[in-house]
Write an enzyme that holds these catalytic residues in place. Sequence first.
Site, PDB file in Angstrom:
ATOM      1  N   ARG A   1     -85.295  27.543  -1.769  1.00 42.75           N
ATOM      2  CA  ARG A   1     -83.835  27.514  -1.940  1.00 42.75           C
ATOM      3  C   ARG A   1     -83.156  28.198  -0.756  1.00 42.75           C
ATOM      4  O   ARG A   1     -82.139  27.707  -0.235  1.00 42.75           O
ATOM      5  CB  ARG A   1     -83.431  28.178  -3.254  1.00 42.75           C
ATOM      6  CG  ARG A   1     -83.795  27.370  -4.492  1.00 42.75           C
ATOM      7  CD  ARG A   1     -83.536  28.160  -5.758  1.00 42.75           C
ATOM      8  NE  ARG A   1     -82.135  28.529  -5.917  1.00 42.75           N
ATOM      9  CZ  ARG A   1     -81.695  29.398  -6.824  1.00 42.75           C
ATOM     10  NH1 ARG A   1     -82.551  30.023  -7.634  1.00 42.75           N
ATOM     11  NH2 ARG A   1     -80.400  29.670  -6.926  1.00 42.75           N
TER      12      ARG A   1
ATOM     13  N   CYS B   1     -78.295  36.814  -4.480  1.00 44.44           N
ATOM     14  CA  CYS B   1     -79.240  35.853  -5.082  1.00 44.44           C
ATOM     15  C   CYS B   1     -78.441  34.612  -5.466  1.00 44.44           C
ATOM     16  O   CYS B   1     -77.521  34.225  -4.761  1.00 44.44           O
ATOM     17  CB  CYS B   1     -79.967  36.464  -6.279  1.00 44.44           C
ATOM     18  SG  CYS B   1     -78.881  36.987  -7.623  1.00 44.44           S
TER      19      CYS B   1
END
Length: 284
Positions: free
Chosen positions: A180, A239
Amino acid sequence: MARNDIFVSTQWLAERLDAPDIVVLDGSYYLPAQNRDADAEYAQQRIPGAVRFDIDAVKDKSSSLPHMLPRPDAFAAAVGAMGIGDGMRIVVYDGLGLFSAPRVRWTFRTFGAKDVVILDGGLPQWLAEGRPVEDGPPRPRAPRSFTARLDHSAVADAHDIERAIASNSAQVVDARAADRFRGEAPEPRPGLRSGHIPGSLNLPSSALVADGKLKSPEAILAAFKDAGVDLDRPVMTTCGSGVSAVILSTALESIGKPTRAVYDGSWSEWGASDRPIATGPAKG
């Protein structure tokens, strides 16, 4: 802060379940891909007396971003109604062992609670040891008074992140999975671009956890070093939505290297904006 100031053992909690000054919170939260229902699991089995704390319920309801911190008055009202008051020791656990409990602990501490700890190993360890659980509707708790004072220095917004990177005043460390971060895997939330904040570093939170517990101090130090993080310089964590970022922060706290701040909006905010993004590995 030493690790035993952050965590308590299942044995410690089992011996104090009936203590009037201790409140146990089920802070479980799951990503959509995990296909788990935290509320249903709480109703099915929980540590006796545990109160459900849902980060998607106690949040800034005026924001379109997931589980952003609420205003202090809203937080105080919500937790006071749960029977959580000033001066209580708060013990948080989650259903994965160590995933969302750090976020709940950070939330309470950011609003001024001093005595907040995580159950080491969480519910999985409690169950593995055959300790008691309860089900059904929880017993109501008498409302308490909670004084909430937001520590603004513990929370970063997008402008803080931009300034930190532009001035090189802090390292920004992203806790998302490496694919990601590199922009090779789609984001689980619709409408978000793939990639990372330019200038940020990547340390997946999963690299710091084993069997639902934080890894050893030596393993934590090695993981941050391998990620290119200089632990003698300030760190800000980010995050996907401000949950796993706090695992990084908790790990740093456990080795005496507290973070400067957690980026509350994280990639849910940055990836949906027109701010610049980078792809590929970190260029630290």
